[in-house]
Design a protein around this motif. Structure first.
Motif, short mmCIF file in Angstrom:
data_model
loop_
_atom_site.label_atom_id
_atom_site.label_comp_id
_atom_site.label_asym_id
_atom_site.label_seq_id
_atom_site.Cartn_x
_atom_site.Cartn_y
_atom_site.Cartn_z
N CYS A 48 -4.64 0.98 16.58
CA CYS A 48 -5.59 0.48 15.56
C CYS A 48 -6.26 -0.82 15.99
N CYS A 84 3.39 -2.66 15.91
CA CYS A 84 2.19 -3.06 15.16
C CYS A 84 2.53 -3.18 13.69
N CYS A 122 -2.90 -3.71 19.26
CA CYS A 122 -2.29 -2.40 19.08
C CYS A 122 -3.13 -1.34 19.79
N PHE A 157 2.49 1.49 14.71
CA PHE A 157 2.57 2.10 16.04
C PHE A 157 3.50 1.28 16.95
N CYS A 159 -0.27 -0.77 11.51
CA CYS A 159 -0.20 0.69 11.40
C CYS A 159 1.17 1.24 11.78
ZN LIG Z 1 -1.69 -0.63 14.88
#
Ligand SMILES: [Zn+2]
Length: 311
Positions: A225, A239, A222, A244, A242
């Motif tokens: 993170c 992801c 990711c 994303f 998180c």
């Molecule tokens: Zn992430």
């Protein structure tokens, strides 16, 4: 009024730090390597903190961040430099944290984690830079300081008159630095340009841990993170840690970037990038992405790719 231009030479992470960041997520660093990596990371953060202060100065100067130079066949590195009308100020930035007792060779802690006194290094850089400026025909006076940027740093028994700027003195030091003559002309610009042209972008990889392709963890991480827990849904990489989302193309190019940074001598091919990314992205998508953003070399099964020069 001087309207705060961006630094004449901006700072970016060193190659060493970029490689260490990738290795840290893809393999287990030893304790020493981990400590070295954390120090590099911390040092970089400290330099970025100091950049915020130099960019606030109103007095005209050329700001040159992170120069790797050579003089008399010796290399030296300048974390931060400011070219003023009459002076060249160089700064070694230290992001030390905690309580230390001054020693000529080492700063000592109770816990026994000592740091080398940066004074000798500073004197060396100052001397080498003065010699270099002389060969370049510059008459600027060199001033050199160690900046202790971390507010949580205390150094007991510091002798007076050292070119050390402790956190409590940083504010007044920056104010003082902002005073003084500030007329710059072509000769200052010429000098700044010359130093940038002499900057060595690739420092020796002396301190890097050793690593092999086979031992590294494969997969897309990711962007936000760094988690490996991602999956591909349509044109996006999602992801699961998180949330994303990133376009597949951008994630693939980011992974190619990591690969070529770690293995500058290996050819970038669809197969190797397919293996490097691991998650469900077809070879077709990878070869299309590589073909679009990189230069295609070779033909058929011997096709490989190279970064365009303006990467
Ligand atoms: Zn992430």
């Amino acid at each position: 009024m001087w309207d705060m231009p961006p630094p004449y030479k901006a700072r970016s992470e060193s190659l060493i730090l970029m490689v260490l960041r990738i290795l840290n997520k893809r393999m287990k660093l030893t304790e020493d390597e981990q400590r070295y990596y954390q120090n590099q990371e911390k040092g970089f953060q400290g330099e970025v903190q100091f950049d915020i202060l130099t960019e606030k100065l109103k007095r005209s100067s050329y700001i040159l961040n992170d120069l790797q130079l050579e003089s008399n066949k010796s290399s030296f590195q300048l974390d931060s430099s400011l070219i003023f009308q009459d002076t060249y100020s160089l700064f070694d930035v230290k992001n030390f944290e905690g309580e230390y007792v001054y020693g000529d060779e080492y700063f000592k802690t109770i816990s026994g984690r000592d740091f080398q006194n940066p004074l000798d290094q500073l004197k060396r850089s100052k001397l080498l830079l003065s010699q270099l400026l002389q060969t370049l025909g510059s008459k600027l006076t060199v001033e050199a300081y160690v900046i202790f940027i971390n507010p949580q740093f205390t150094l007991y028994q510091t002798p007076p008159d050292l070119p050390f700027i402790l956190p409590t003195k940083l504010d007044s030091f920056m104010k003082k630095l902002d005073q003084g003559p500030s007329r710059l002309n072509d000769s200052h610009k010429t000098l700044a340009d010359k130093l940038i042209s002499l900057h060595q972008t690739v420092p020796p990889y002396t301190h890097l841990p050793s690593y092999e392709y086979d031992q590294l963890r494969k997969g897309i991480t990711c962007k936000k993170c760094l988690s490996f827990s991602v999956s591909v849904q349509g044109k996006r990489v999602i992801c699961h840690s998180c949330g994303f989302e990133e376009m597949v193309t951008s994630a693939v190019l980011r992974m190619v970037g990591e690969f070529s940074l770690l293995f500058p001598d290996r050819k970038i091919t669809t197969n190797i990038i397919h293996e490097w990314c691991r998650v469900g992205i077809s070879k077709k998508t990878i070869s299309r992405t590589l073909g679009k953003y990189l230069m295609v070399k070779g033909v058929h099964q011997w096709t490989y790719y190279e970064w365009k020069v303006d990467k």
